[in-house]
Motif scaffolding. Structure first.
Motif, PDB file in Angstrom:
ATOM      1  N   HIS A  86       0.918  -1.449  -0.076  1.00 26.98           N
ATOM      2  CA  HIS A  86      -0.076  -0.111   0.062  1.00 26.98           C
ATOM      3  C   HIS A  86       0.842   1.363   0.074  1.00 26.98           C
ATOM      4  O   HIS A  86       1.959   1.214   0.483  1.00 26.98           O
ATOM      5  N   VAL A  87       0.360   2.327  -0.486  1.00 26.04           N
ATOM      6  CA  VAL A  87       1.198   3.508  -0.587  1.00 26.04           C
ATOM      7  C   VAL A  87       0.372   4.907  -0.037  1.00 26.04           C
ATOM      8  O   VAL A  87      -0.914   4.928  -0.368  1.00 26.04           O
ATOM      9  N   MET A  88       1.170   5.737   0.457  1.00 31.06           N
ATOM     10  CA  MET A  88       0.249   6.912   0.934  1.00 31.06           C
ATOM     11  C   MET A  88       1.344   7.797   0.621  1.00 31.06           C
ATOM     12  O   MET A  88       2.549   7.928   0.759  1.00 31.06           O
ATOM     13  N   MET A  89       0.894   9.417   0.231  1.00 32.29           N
ATOM     14  CA  MET A  89       1.601  10.469  -0.226  1.00 32.29           C
ATOM     15  C   MET A  89       1.427  11.720   0.960  1.00 32.29           C
ATOM     16  O   MET A  89       0.368  11.750   1.432  1.00 32.29           O
ATOM     17  N   VAL A  90       2.337  11.863   1.259  1.00 30.76           N
ATOM     18  CA  VAL A  90       2.611  13.049   2.342  1.00 30.76           C
ATOM     19  C   VAL A  90       3.411  14.161   1.892  1.00 30.76           C
ATOM     20  O   VAL A  90       4.537  14.017   1.250  1.00 30.76           O
ATOM     21  N   ASP A  91       2.958  15.379   1.815  1.00 29.21           N
ATOM     22  CA  ASP A  91       3.968  16.532   1.319  1.00 29.21           C
ATOM     23  C   ASP A  91       4.807  16.952   2.669  1.00 29.21           C
ATOM     24  O   ASP A  91       4.392  16.783   3.589  1.00 29.21           O
ATOM     25  N   GLY A  92       6.030  17.369   2.101  1.00 25.43           N
ATOM     26  CA  GLY A  92       7.080  17.557   3.168  1.00 25.43           C
ATOM     27  C   GLY A  92       6.677  19.001   4.184  1.00 25.43           C
ATOM     28  O   GLY A  92       7.350  18.638   5.302  1.00 25.43           O
ATOM     29  N   ASP A  93       5.801  19.511   4.035  1.00 27.18           N
ATOM     30  CA  ASP A  93       5.514  20.730   5.088  1.00 27.18           C
ATOM     31  C   ASP A  93       4.037  20.301   5.786  1.00 27.18           C
ATOM     32  O   ASP A  93       3.464  21.147   6.372  1.00 27.18           O
ATOM     33  N   ASP A  94       3.489  19.101   5.472  1.00 26.43           N
ATOM     34  CA  ASP A  94       2.351  18.829   6.192  1.00 26.43           C
ATOM     35  C   ASP A  94       2.457  17.896   6.993  1.00 26.43           C
ATOM     36  O   ASP A  94       3.570  17.401   7.318  1.00 26.43           O
ATOM     37  N   TRP A  95       1.527  17.381   7.716  1.00 23.53           N
ATOM     38  CA  TRP A  95       1.462  16.291   9.034  1.00 23.53           C
ATOM     39  C   TRP A  95       0.413  15.393   8.972  1.00 23.53           C
ATOM     40  O   TRP A  95      -0.820  15.842   8.456  1.00 23.53           O
ATOM     41  N   LEU A  96       0.280  14.365  10.063  1.00 20.34           N
ATOM     42  CA  LEU A  96      -0.535  13.660  10.216  1.00 20.34           C
ATOM     43  C   LEU A  96      -1.057  13.369  11.687  1.00 20.34           C
ATOM     44  O   LEU A  96      -0.116  13.610  12.409  1.00 20.34           O
ATOM     45  N   PRO A  97      -2.278  13.261  11.787  1.00 14.12           N
ATOM     46  CA  PRO A  97      -2.696  12.608  13.242  1.00 14.12           C
ATOM     47  C   PRO A  97      -1.932  11.394  13.471  1.00 14.12           C
ATOM     48  O   PRO A  97      -1.607  10.487  12.496  1.00 14.12           O
ATOM     49  N   HIS A  98      -1.833  10.961  14.762  1.00 14.65           N
ATOM     50  CA  HIS A  98      -0.973   9.710  15.015  1.00 14.65           C
ATOM     51  C   HIS A  98      -1.592   8.443  14.579  1.00 14.65           C
ATOM     52  O   HIS A  98      -0.775   7.578  14.456  1.00 14.65           O
ATOM     53  N   ASN A  99      -2.842   8.476  14.395  1.00 14.52           N
ATOM     54  CA  ASN A  99      -3.566   7.225  14.028  1.00 14.52           C
ATOM     55  C   ASN A  99      -3.995   7.167  12.550  1.00 14.52           C
ATOM     56  O   ASN A  99      -4.889   6.340  11.884  1.00 14.52           O
ATOM     57  N   ALA A 100      -3.622   8.139  11.730  1.00  9.46           N
ATOM     58  CA  ALA A 100      -4.107   8.349  10.425  1.00  9.46           C
ATOM     59  C   ALA A 100      -3.731   6.912   9.756  1.00  9.46           C
ATOM     60  O   ALA A 100      -4.669   6.667   8.763  1.00  9.46           O
ATOM     61  N   VAL A 101      -2.736   6.350   9.601  1.00  9.04           N
ATOM     62  CA  VAL A 101      -2.281   5.250   8.573  1.00  9.04           C
ATOM     63  C   VAL A 101      -3.186   4.059   9.092  1.00  9.04           C
ATOM     64  O   VAL A 101      -3.590   3.491   8.463  1.00  9.04           O
ATOM     65  N   LEU A 102      -3.142   3.797  10.320  1.00  3.49           N
ATOM     66  CA  LEU A 102      -4.069   2.672  10.792  1.00  3.49           C
ATOM     67  C   LEU A 102      -5.334   2.771  10.803  1.00  3.49           C
ATOM     68  O   LEU A 102      -6.188   1.807  10.229  1.00  3.49           O
ATOM     69  N   HIS A 103      -6.215   3.884  10.702  1.00  9.28           N
ATOM     70  CA  HIS A 103      -7.543   4.245  10.392  1.00  9.28           C
ATOM     71  C   HIS A 103      -7.763   3.849   9.002  1.00  9.28           C
ATOM     72  O   HIS A 103      -8.909   3.076   8.359  1.00  9.28           O
ATOM     73  N   LEU A 104      -6.871   4.468   7.882  1.00  9.93           N
ATOM     74  CA  LEU A 104      -7.118   4.387   6.719  1.00  9.93           C
ATOM     75  C   LEU A 104      -7.036   2.821   6.191  1.00  9.93           C
ATOM     76  O   LEU A 104      -7.617   2.404   5.367  1.00  9.93           O
ATOM     77  N   LEU A 105      -6.019   2.189   6.508  1.00 11.55           N
ATOM     78  CA  LEU A 105      -5.575   0.848   6.450  1.00 11.55           C
ATOM     79  C   LEU A 105      -6.927  -0.090   6.950  1.00 11.55           C
ATOM     80  O   LEU A 105      -7.441  -0.952   6.216  1.00 11.55           O
ATOM     81  N   GLN A 106      -7.325   0.169   8.283  1.00  7.95           N
ATOM     82  CA  GLN A 106      -8.766  -0.206   8.911  1.00  7.95           C
ATOM     83  C   GLN A 106      -9.948  -0.369   7.745  1.00  7.95           C
ATOM     84  O   GLN A 106     -10.521  -1.253   7.606  1.00  7.95           O
ATOM     85  N   THR A 107      -9.851   1.004   7.174  1.00  8.23           N
ATOM     86  CA  THR A 107     -10.879   1.315   6.550  1.00  8.23           C
ATOM     87  C   THR A 107     -11.124   0.466   5.283  1.00  8.23           C
ATOM     88  O   THR A 107     -12.075  -0.041   4.787  1.00  8.23           O
TER      89      THR A 107
END
Length: 326
Positions: A86-107
């Motif tokens: 699986h792949v996710m894009m993040v721009d270098g000046d942005d950021w993620l909430p701590h559970n973002a990847v888990l929630h998206l993968l679970q979904t």
């Protein structure tokens, strides 16, 4: 699900003040099985050194240093190197909430979708947002391919951004971003959606988008007109291949005409030429879009005002007055 390797692609170009927060937010995710691809796109500040420091600190980080070739090429480099399912894009000046990847993968896993898309929040530079709300009230909406294409181009809940979502890596097989465009996400969106069966949209916040001065689209340049080339080309393509999506594509093209007409500098010859191009496009599309129930309200207001003439439109929406051309 815990065994899935998630490749997180982070293009890096002169984002030294923000890169620490960005990379920390990825590496501190509650889901740990990640490879983080930092593609230094010829940075001239301290970003390159920060990338190397992260690679020394965490063995999940891989760094590639390149000459400055742009965001599309940086992402393409990472897509060619990634090992994840699986792949996710993040721009270098942005950021993620701590559970973002888990929630998206679970979904994605729960729904069997090819892409899981989450909500995002635009944050002005220097502002610290509140923590995301509890997931207890999260809703998930499913779209098939045709529904997703229309939802994106009617500018509904699904956007054309490549961020704030998790893809099955196979979606990118043989598909890459077009180099040299300012609207690289928009240019690839239709082809990406053609490769999916279902999209899952979750209302959970998964991405913080930093709005800052000096970013690629913060000031108007002739390159911003790429959006017109992309959408006009797509209109022709869809007319031949999938005419059922033509109303949605024309709605998005109309938005581009309105936005560019407001922004182009009328003090320049190329700006006046671009404005004339936009006005011609608005007049061509406005009656069909006005009759389309799915066209967003913002566009319909623009249509109604445009019926009063270009000068009135420009006076009301921030442009400079020009010669009569209604």
């Amino acid at each position: 699900m815990e065994g899935a390797l998630i490749s997180v692609i982070i293009p890096v170009f002169n984002v030294e003040p923000y890169l620490q927060q960005c990379v920390e937010s990825v590496l501190s995710q509650t889901y740990r099985n990640l490879e983080v691809l930092l593609i230094d796109d010829g940075s001239t500040d301290g970003s390159a050194a920060l990338c190397d420091q992260w690679a020394e600190r965490d063995n999940r980080v891989r760094v590639v240093h390149e000459n400055n070739r742009g965001l599309s090429e940086a992402r393409n480099t990472a897509l060619n190197l990634m090992r994840g399912t699986h792949v996710m894009m993040v721009d270098g000046d942005d950021w993620l909430p701590h559970n973002a990847v888990l929630h998206l993968l679970q979904t994605l896993t729960d729904t069997g979708a090819d892409v899981a898309v989450g909500s995002w929040l635009m944050v002005p530079d220097g502002v610290t947002p509140q923590q995301p709300a509890s997931t207890e009230s999260t809703e998930v909406v499913m779209y098939n391919r045709d529904e997703a294409i229309d939802e994106v181009f009617y500018q509904g809940a699904l956007t054309n951004s490549s961020c704030s979502r998790l893809f099955k890596a196979e979606v990118f097989n043989g598909l890459r971003y077009e180099p040299g465009l300012l609207y690289e996400d928009l240019a690839i969106t239709y082809d990406l959606l053609q490769r999916i069966t279902r999209v899952a949209y979750t209302t959970q916040l998964v991405y913080y988008y930093r709005q800052r001065k000096g970013s690629i689209t913060s000031e108007f340049t002739p390159g911003r007109l790429d959006v017109l080339n992309i959408m006009e080309s797509l209109e022709q393509r869809v007319a031949d291949e999938a005419p059922q999506h033509l109303p949605a594509v024309r709605s998005r093209l109309l938005s581009a005409y309105f936005n560019m007409l407001r922004l182009v500098p009328l003090s320049t010859a190329w700006g006046r030429q671009a404005a004339d191009r936009c006005w011609k496009g608005i007049k061509r599309l406005r009656h069909g879009c006005l009759a389309d129930a799915r066209v967003r309200t913002k566009n319909k207001i623009g249509i109604i005002v445009s019926l009063l003439g270009k000068n009135v439109f420009l006076a009301l929406f921030g442009g400079k007055k020009r010669e009569k051309d209604s």
